[in-house]
Design a protein around this motif. Structure first.
Motif, PDB file in Angstrom:
ATOM      1  N   PRO A   8     -89.791 -67.263  -4.534  1.00 42.34           N
ATOM      2  CA  PRO A   8     -90.337 -66.690  -3.297  1.00 42.34           C
ATOM      3  C   PRO A   8     -91.003 -65.343  -3.485  1.00 42.34           C
ATOM      4  CG  PRO A   8     -87.961 -66.396  -3.368  1.00 42.34           C
ATOM      5  CD  PRO A   8     -88.309 -67.243  -4.549  1.00 42.34           C
ATOM      6  N   SER A   9     -90.874 -64.744  -4.665  1.00 43.02           N
ATOM      7  CA  SER A   9     -91.500 -63.439  -4.870  1.00 43.02           C
ATOM      8  C   SER A   9     -93.007 -63.568  -4.844  1.00 43.02           C
ATOM      9  CB  SER A   9     -91.051 -62.843  -6.205  1.00 43.02           C
ATOM     10  OG  SER A   9     -91.432 -63.700  -7.256  1.00 43.02           O
ATOM     11  N   GLU A  10     -93.694 -62.462  -4.719  1.00 47.73           N
ATOM     12  CA  GLU A  10     -95.159 -62.445  -4.620  1.00 47.73           C
ATOM     13  C   GLU A  10     -95.787 -62.874  -5.938  1.00 47.73           C
ATOM     14  OE1 GLU A  10     -98.785 -59.321  -3.552  1.00 47.73           O
ATOM     15  OE2 GLU A  10     -96.693 -58.690  -3.596  1.00 47.73           O
ATOM     16  N   VAL A  11     -96.807 -63.721  -5.854  1.00 49.37           N
ATOM     17  CA  VAL A  11     -97.487 -64.239  -7.037  1.00 49.37           C
ATOM     18  C   VAL A  11     -98.485 -63.196  -7.511  1.00 49.37           C
ATOM     19  CG1 VAL A  11     -98.914 -66.081  -7.952  1.00 49.37           C
ATOM     20  CG2 VAL A  11     -97.193 -66.583  -6.207  1.00 49.37           C
ATOM     21  N   ALA A  33    -112.637 -68.175   7.692  1.00 48.46           N
ATOM     22  CA  ALA A  33    -111.963 -68.518   8.941  1.00 48.46           C
ATOM     23  C   ALA A  33    -110.836 -69.509   8.698  1.00 48.46           C
ATOM     24  CB  ALA A  33    -112.967 -69.082   9.937  1.00 48.46           C
ATOM     25  N   ALA A  34    -111.091 -70.473   7.806  1.00 45.54           N
ATOM     26  CA  ALA A  34    -110.051 -71.455   7.506  1.00 45.54           C
ATOM     27  C   ALA A  34    -108.852 -70.797   6.835  1.00 45.54           C
ATOM     28  CB  ALA A  34    -110.621 -72.550   6.605  1.00 45.54           C
ATOM     29  N   ASN A  35    -109.107 -69.827   5.935  1.00 42.49           N
ATOM     30  CA  ASN A  35    -108.009 -69.112   5.292  1.00 42.49           C
ATOM     31  C   ASN A  35    -107.237 -68.265   6.287  1.00 42.49           C
ATOM     32  OD1 ASN A  35    -108.543 -70.152   2.772  1.00 42.49           O
ATOM     33  ND2 ASN A  35    -109.942 -68.496   2.188  1.00 42.49           N
ATOM     34  N   GLY A  36    -107.971 -67.644   7.196  1.00 42.98           N
ATOM     35  CA  GLY A  36    -107.304 -66.808   8.176  1.00 42.98           C
ATOM     36  C   GLY A  36    -106.421 -67.601   9.109  1.00 42.98           C
ATOM     37  N   ASP A  37    -106.875 -68.782   9.491  1.00 43.64           N
ATOM     38  CA  ASP A  37    -106.082 -69.608  10.397  1.00 43.64           C
ATOM     39  C   ASP A  37    -104.857 -70.181   9.696  1.00 43.64           C
ATOM     40  OD1 ASP A  37    -107.927 -69.100  12.297  1.00 43.64           O
ATOM     41  OD2 ASP A  37    -109.050 -70.991  12.032  1.00 43.64           O
ATOM     42  N   GLY A  38    -105.031 -70.494   8.401  1.00 44.74           N
ATOM     43  CA  GLY A  38    -103.922 -71.119   7.690  1.00 44.74           C
ATOM     44  C   GLY A  38    -102.915 -70.128   7.156  1.00 44.74           C
ATOM     45  N   SER A  39    -103.313 -68.849   6.972  1.00 43.33           N
ATOM     46  CA  SER A  39    -102.413 -67.871   6.374  1.00 43.33           C
ATOM     47  C   SER A  39    -101.396 -67.331   7.362  1.00 43.33           C
ATOM     48  CB  SER A  39    -103.227 -66.717   5.775  1.00 43.33           C
ATOM     49  OG  SER A  39    -103.990 -66.088   6.786  1.00 43.33           O
ATOM     50  N   GLN A  83    -107.896 -74.534  -4.281  1.00 43.23           N
ATOM     51  CA  GLN A  83    -107.362 -73.231  -4.669  1.00 43.23           C
ATOM     52  C   GLN A  83    -106.111 -72.888  -3.868  1.00 43.23           C
ATOM     53  OE1 GLN A  83    -110.807 -70.808  -3.994  1.00 43.23           O
ATOM     54  NE2 GLN A  83    -111.590 -71.057  -6.093  1.00 43.23           N
ATOM     55  N   LYS A  84    -106.118 -73.257  -2.601  1.00 42.22           N
ATOM     56  CA  LYS A  84    -104.949 -72.976  -1.764  1.00 42.22           C
ATOM     57  C   LYS A  84    -103.745 -73.771  -2.236  1.00 42.22           C
ATOM     58  CE  LYS A  84    -103.516 -72.956   3.075  1.00 42.22           C
ATOM     59  NZ  LYS A  84    -103.911 -73.273   4.476  1.00 42.22           N
ATOM     60  N   GLN A  85    -103.971 -75.052  -2.588  1.00 38.78           N
ATOM     61  CA  GLN A  85    -102.864 -75.865  -3.099  1.00 38.78           C
ATOM     62  C   GLN A  85    -102.353 -75.320  -4.431  1.00 38.78           C
ATOM     63  OE1 GLN A  85    -103.534 -80.040  -3.292  1.00 38.78           O
ATOM     64  NE2 GLN A  85    -103.874 -80.279  -1.087  1.00 38.78           N
ATOM     65  N   LYS A  86    -103.255 -74.831  -5.264  1.00 35.20           N
ATOM     66  CA  LYS A  86    -102.838 -74.257  -6.534  1.00 35.20           C
ATOM     67  C   LYS A  86    -101.958 -73.028  -6.328  1.00 35.20           C
ATOM     68  CE  LYS A  86    -104.642 -72.017 -10.670  1.00 35.20           C
ATOM     69  NZ  LYS A  86    -105.847 -71.503 -11.376  1.00 35.20           N
ATOM     70  N   GLN A  87    -102.340 -72.187  -5.380  1.00 38.33           N
ATOM     71  CA  GLN A  87    -101.529 -71.004  -5.087  1.00 38.33           C
ATOM     72  C   GLN A  87    -100.154 -71.391  -4.557  1.00 38.33           C
ATOM     73  OE1 GLN A  87    -103.882 -68.680  -2.411  1.00 38.33           O
ATOM     74  NE2 GLN A  87    -105.421 -68.133  -3.960  1.00 38.33           N
ATOM     75  N   GLU A  88    -100.095 -72.454  -3.744  1.00 38.87           N
ATOM     76  CA  GLU A  88     -98.805 -72.906  -3.224  1.00 38.87           C
ATOM     77  C   GLU A  88     -97.927 -73.440  -4.340  1.00 38.87           C
ATOM     78  OE1 GLU A  88     -99.758 -75.745  -0.266  1.00 38.87           O
ATOM     79  OE2 GLU A  88    -100.447 -74.267   1.217  1.00 38.87           O
ATOM     80  N   ARG A  89     -98.512 -74.177  -5.295  1.00 44.25           N
ATOM     81  CA  ARG A  89     -97.713 -74.684  -6.412  1.00 44.25           C
ATOM     82  C   ARG A  89     -97.209 -73.537  -7.282  1.00 44.25           C
ATOM     83  NH1 ARG A  89    -102.031 -78.358  -6.774  1.00 44.25           N
ATOM     84  NH2 ARG A  89    -102.803 -77.303  -8.640  1.00 44.25           N
ATOM     85  N   LEU A  90     -98.063 -72.539  -7.500  1.00 47.60           N
ATOM     86  CA  LEU A  90     -97.623 -71.383  -8.281  1.00 47.60           C
ATOM     87  C   LEU A  90     -96.515 -70.628  -7.567  1.00 47.60           C
ATOM     88  CD1 LEU A  90    -101.046 -69.980  -9.600  1.00 47.60           C
ATOM     89  CD2 LEU A  90     -99.308 -71.226 -10.886  1.00 47.60           C
TER      90      LEU A  90
END
Length: 521
Positions: A107-110, A149-155, A94-101
């Motif tokens: 650069p605007s908000e998805v 926790a993983a999302n928080g560290d990566g965001s 899901q994180k990779q999908k959001q990055e591709r989108l």
């Protein structure tokens, strides 16, 4: 007249004596027969009551087995879910999908409108697959915190990188999710089946010893003095003589720790290797039929359980269920039975229980019943849950079985959709309440027959002088292996034959108990 009466009595006194003797003998003989009939009736009544008591104890023991499995199953489930974190892989996808989108729209908000207006090549297949996972599966409570926790560290842009890992590609993540989802469901099925059999062996062995100890203690002569005894540590304590003391029972039951913490992980490694070999070349976007999925599942079972009858007969499940002798003290320490600093070997009574359990696990009957339990569980998973939720095939019924079979024969579904159902069913298999898979296994009649044989056999070896327990008779049930999802009429017939053998075992066991009762009284 009086003189003539006296002369008549004197002449017939022999006849009167004979008649009185015959009447007296007849009376005594009648009383003797009545006493024997009354004694036989009383004995038959006592035997009937004793048999009903034995059967009632056995049925209560099986209910205790069910509650025990439901109570300790979540421990193994936690360990398997932690070892195969499917939800963590889903989060990375899901994180990779959001990055591709984000890269595709600038650069605007998805936003939601951006997702809907993004190119079809980006959101079509992956979006549907991920959506199916979000809607049909759910994240375990212990993994919600990890994912957050993983999302928080990566965001965070300025957050420290404590353990940098190489970024996996989308294909690698999908392959990892495919292997982990299927392996996790299959591993939990094997763990649940083995745990059900191990628990029934343990509780039925203890129930048999408890019953025999109670029979012998009741048959023992009453004490000469009438006094209150809070604890009996003498040689005439049948509870200790037959190894039925509370401490021995606790230590014996604690050996299930090995399956819950070590055995399930070893099973997971074996199942994962088989799933990787069979499902490794399968593309998550590929559409396959339910029949093809059943064939692949059967291939995995052949690699885990054995492809031929001889392989299945020689397959050793004992290392997954009980520790080796050099690890027994370690298991007692980890389960809290021994202090961490001491290493106490098992007592002779505990050793007899462990040895008899090992003999039962290595018997052909154990392999036969385990196969039937796995058949029932895999049938529920593939033919019911996957067919209904992934292939949209309606549940079969007695009246429309043929119609449903014709309609659903060509139904296809993407592997990714089936993975979502595998992920959801893994939590259902490892659930500690309302477990459909455990109920399906308990519906196998050979399981009750196996438990009855364990409960009612080897009474002659349950003596204080016994040093080892005898093996269960391998001719009670005949080893056979149906197909992956076939526990049909043949298995039912074999189960009825096993139950008949168990009924004769009950009568034989009670006869031995009555024999010991007569010898003690």
């Amino acid at each position: 007249m009086i003189a003539s009466s006296r002369r008549w009595l004197r002449r017939n006194r022999t006849n009167f004596a004979i008649g009185a003797g015959v009447l007296g003998a007849g009376y005594l003989a009648g009383q003797y027969v009545l006493a024997k009939v009354s004694e036989a009736r009383q004995r038959m009544s006592e035997e009937r009551i004793a048999k009903e008591n034995l059967r009632r104890r056995f049925e209560q023991n099986q209910e205790d087995c069910t509650f025990t499995v439901l109570a300790i199953l979540p421990t193994a489930t936690e360990n398997i879910l932690e070892a195969l974190p499917v939800e963590r892989t889903l989060n990375e996808l899901q994180k990779q999908k959001q990055e591709r989108l984000a890269r595709s729209v600038g650069p605007s908000e998805v936003t939601i409108s951006d997702v809907q207006s993004s190119p079809r090549s980006v959101t079509d297949d992956d979006g549907k697959s991920l959506t199916s996972f979000q809607s049909e599966s759910y994240v375990h409570a212990s993994q919600v915190a990890e994912s957050s926790a993983a999302n928080g560290d990566g965001s965070g842009e300025t957050g420290p990188q404590t353990s940098p890992r190489p970024k996996k590609s989308k294909a690698q993540l999908w392959n990892e999710m495919k292997i982990s989802s299927i392996s996790r469901a299959f591993t939990l099925i094997y763990t649940l089946s083995l745990l059900s059999l191990l628990t029934r062996i343990q509780l039925n062995l203890l129930g048999r010893r408890n019953y025999l100890a109670s029979v012998v203690s009741l048959a023992a002569p009453p004490p000469q003095e009438s006094k209150i005894s809070l604890e009996n540590n003498d040689d005439d304590n049948f509870e200790h003589a037959y190894g039925n003391d509370f401490e021995t029972n606790r230590r014996y039951l604690s050996f299930s720790w090995w399956l819950l913490h070590r055995g399930c992980i070893d099973i997971m490694n074996k199942v994962t290797a088989a799933v990787t070999e069979v499902f490794g070349s399968l593309n998550p976007r590929e559409e396959i039929t339910l029949e093809r999925l059943s064939e692949l599942t059967l291939e995995v079972r052949k690699k885990v359980e054995g492809a031929t009858e001889s392989d299945r007969r020689t397959c050793k499940w004992l290392p997954y269920l009980l520790p080796p002798p050099d690890q027994e003290s370690y298991v007692l320490q980890e389960s809290g039975m021994n202090p961490p600093t001491t290493s106490t070997p098992p007592s002779p009574s505990l050793r007899r229980l462990i040895d008899e359990t090992s003999d039962l696990i290595d018997s052909p009957s154990f392999t036969h019943v385990l196969t039937l339990l796995l058949d029932a569980a895999f049938s529920l998973l593939i033919d019911s849950k996957i067919a209904t939720h992934a292939y949209k095939i309606p549940p079969t019924s007695a009246s429309t079985a043929r119609v449903v079979e014709i309609v659903g024969a060509d139904a296809k579904a993407k592997v990714a959709v089936s993975l979502a159902v595998f992920c959801r069913q893994a939590h259902a298999i490892g659930s500690g309440s309302n477990n459909e898979y455990l109920a399906a296994m308990e519906g196998v009649r050979d399981l009750e027959a196996f438990a009855a044989v364990v409960y009612s056999s080897n009474f002659e070896f349950e003596t204080p002088e016994a040093n080892a327990a005898a093996e269960i008779g391998s001719d009670t049930v005949k080893l056979s292996r149906p197909s992956t999802a076939d526990a049909g009429e043949g298995a039912t017939i074999r189960g009825e034959e096993s139950l008949l053998g168990a009924e004769s075992g009950f009568e034989s066991a009670w006869g031995k108990a009555l024999g010991s009762q007569d010898g003690k009284s």
